[in-house]
Design a protein around this motif. Structure first.
Motif, PDB file in Angstrom:
ATOM      1  N   TYR A   1     -21.023  72.931  -2.030  1.00  0.00           N
ATOM      2  CA  TYR A   1     -22.262  73.373  -1.371  1.00  0.00           C
ATOM      3  C   TYR A   1     -22.237  74.880  -1.101  1.00  0.00           C
ATOM      4  O   TYR A   1     -23.190  75.598  -1.426  1.00  0.00           O
ATOM      5  N   TRP A   2     -21.159  75.368  -0.520  1.00  0.00           N
ATOM      6  CA  TRP A   2     -21.116  76.783  -0.164  1.00  0.00           C
ATOM      7  C   TRP A   2     -20.909  77.677  -1.383  1.00  0.00           C
ATOM      8  O   TRP A   2     -21.310  78.851  -1.357  1.00  0.00           O
TER       9      TRP A   2
ATOM     10  N   ALA B   1     -24.302  81.423   4.423  1.00  0.00           N
ATOM     11  CA  ALA B   1     -24.032  81.091   3.027  1.00  0.00           C
ATOM     12  C   ALA B   1     -23.317  82.230   2.312  1.00  0.00           C
ATOM     13  O   ALA B   1     -22.338  82.015   1.587  1.00  0.00           O
ATOM     14  N   ALA B   2     -23.812  83.448   2.520  1.00  0.00           N
ATOM     15  CA  ALA B   2     -23.180  84.588   1.860  1.00  0.00           C
ATOM     16  C   ALA B   2     -21.749  84.786   2.336  1.00  0.00           C
ATOM     17  O   ALA B   2     -20.837  85.038   1.535  1.00  0.00           O
ATOM     18  N   GLY B   3     -21.533  84.653   3.641  1.00  0.00           N
ATOM     19  CA  GLY B   3     -20.196  84.843   4.185  1.00  0.00           C
ATOM     20  C   GLY B   3     -19.222  83.769   3.734  1.00  0.00           C
ATOM     21  O   GLY B   3     -18.056  84.050   3.446  1.00  0.00           O
ATOM     22  N   ALA B   4     -19.689  82.531   3.668  1.00  0.00           N
ATOM     23  CA  ALA B   4     -18.817  81.444   3.227  1.00  0.00           C
ATOM     24  C   ALA B   4     -18.433  81.629   1.759  1.00  0.00           C
ATOM     25  O   ALA B   4     -17.250  81.491   1.388  1.00  0.00           O
ATOM     26  N   ARG B   5     -19.408  81.936   0.937  1.00  0.00           N
ATOM     27  CA  ARG B   5     -19.105  82.066  -0.490  1.00  0.00           C
ATOM     28  C   ARG B   5     -18.144  83.224  -0.752  1.00  0.00           C
ATOM     29  O   ARG B   5     -17.201  83.098  -1.553  1.00  0.00           O
ATOM     30  N   ARG B   6     -18.343  84.338  -0.063  1.00  0.00           N
ATOM     31  CA  ARG B   6     -17.448  85.483  -0.268  1.00  0.00           C
ATOM     32  C   ARG B   6     -16.014  85.123   0.067  1.00  0.00           C
ATOM     33  O   ARG B   6     -15.079  85.484  -0.657  1.00  0.00           O
TER      34      ARG B   6
ATOM     35  N   THR C   1     -23.181  69.715   8.366  1.00  0.00           N
ATOM     36  CA  THR C   1     -23.249  70.331   7.040  1.00  0.00           C
ATOM     37  C   THR C   1     -23.146  69.192   6.024  1.00  0.00           C
ATOM     38  O   THR C   1     -22.746  68.081   6.372  1.00  0.00           O
ATOM     39  N   PRO C   2     -23.483  69.449   4.757  1.00  0.00           N
ATOM     40  CA  PRO C   2     -23.521  68.350   3.790  1.00  0.00           C
ATOM     41  C   PRO C   2     -22.193  67.639   3.579  1.00  0.00           C
ATOM     42  O   PRO C   2     -22.170  66.424   3.335  1.00  0.00           O
ATOM     43  N   GLY C   3     -21.071  68.371   3.660  1.00  0.00           N
ATOM     44  CA  GLY C   3     -19.784  67.746   3.375  1.00  0.00           C
ATOM     45  C   GLY C   3     -18.802  67.850   4.526  1.00  0.00           C
ATOM     46  O   GLY C   3     -17.585  67.877   4.306  1.00  0.00           O
TER      47      GLY C   3
END
Length: 300
Positions: free
Chosen positions: A159-160, A177-182, A213-215
């Motif tokens: 998801y992220w 989202a941006a912080g998690a993906r980075r 959150t989804p997961g």
């Protein structure tokens, strides 16, 4: 099994003329297991982030009973440290330096217990929100717990890492989202991905608890008395317990989160589980009791 609560002074780093910070936390000792909750500080959130849309006439007496007033709430952040003589395990890593000035104190809390980042063998993530994930990296954007195995649920990781998440999560959470993906990109080649029911470590089983959150994962620990690391499946000890079916804007899928929360609290009450919650008070360790309507949080 014994549960203790303590307050202790973490001295400032050597050579820095700063006063020590008073820390608090809780400890469970069960056989060879030692579980500590460590303060990462606290959040400061608009009250509507938790309570928006709830029936005001029914909400008001609940908040009054718990001493909550005004337009903001300040939930504590409890990072869990588990040691069994072989493994030194963190459940989540706190907020780090980039989320809120009132949070991101995990390194100091670990130091107060004389635990160094190099001693951590495993990091198990409940989910990818900033106060749980953003402490992953140090000031040089390197993994703070460089020698540890990092584990996240496969659904949560996917998801992220999905580039579409930033545009679909809503404007208020786009930075999440941006912080998690980075951060996850930096450990993407080495992170372990698990499914619902997987035994992540001996006696530690992942439980899919979606909605916040989804997961989102919780982790059940088999000990003399079983424990459940709940993460944010239950985000507070007031409304979340007394009216778990109410929808909260703090959850990404509010309806699914309410279903998950009610089922988890019922299970904990029925089985007498020790519940360890990231945002629950007084170190976050307690039990779930039934009330006339809903449940109540009982300090262990």
């Amino acid at each position: 099994m014994t549960v203790t609560r303590r307050r202790f002074l973490a001295t400032a780093a050597a050579g820095i003329a700063l006063p020590g910070r008073l820390w608090s936390g809780s400890r469970i000792e069960s056989g060879s297991l030692r579980l500590d909750t460590l303060s990462d500080g606290h959040l400061v959130l608009p009250a509507d982030f938790l309570f928006g849309g709830m029936p005001k006439d029914e909400l008001a007496p609940i908040l009054a009973r718990h001493g909550i007033a005004g337009g903001s709430v300040e939930p504590p952040c409890n990072v869990t440290l588990l040691r069994d003589g072989t493994n030194t395990v963190l459940f989540d890593v706190g907020a780090g330096a980039d989320f809120m000035p009132t949070a991101g104190r995990l390194s100091e809390a670990l130091a107060a217990l004389d635990v160094t980042p190099d001693e951590v063998t495993d990091v198990l993530f409940t989910h990818g929100h900033p106060d749980h994930l953003w402490g992953l990296l140090d000031e040089f954007d390197e993994p703070l717990f460089a020698g540890a195995r990092h584990v996240m649920g496969r659904v949560e990781f996917d998801y992220w890492m999905d580039p579409e998440t930033a545009s679909s999560i809503g404007e208020a959470r786009a930075t999440f989202a941006a912080g998690a993906r980075r951060r996850l990109e930096i450990i993407a080649d080495s992170i372990g991905l698990v499914e619902d029911g997987d035994e992540v470590l001996p006696g530690v089983v992942a439980r899919l608890t979606p909605g916040h959150t989804p997961g989102h994962l919780a982790f059940r620990i088999e000990a003399d008395e079983p424990m459940l690391i709940a993460g944010d499946a239950v985000t507070n000890a007031h409304v979340g317990f007394e009216r778990p079916e109410w929808l909260s804007p703090s959850d990404q899928d509010a309806a699914l989160a309410a279903t998950t929360r009610a089922a988890l609290l019922a299970e904990a009450a029925e089985e007498g589980l020790l519940l360890v919650g990231f945002h629950l008070p007084d170190g976050g360790i307690g039990r779930v009791g039934r009330a006339a309507a809903g449940f109540r949080f009982l300090l262990a």
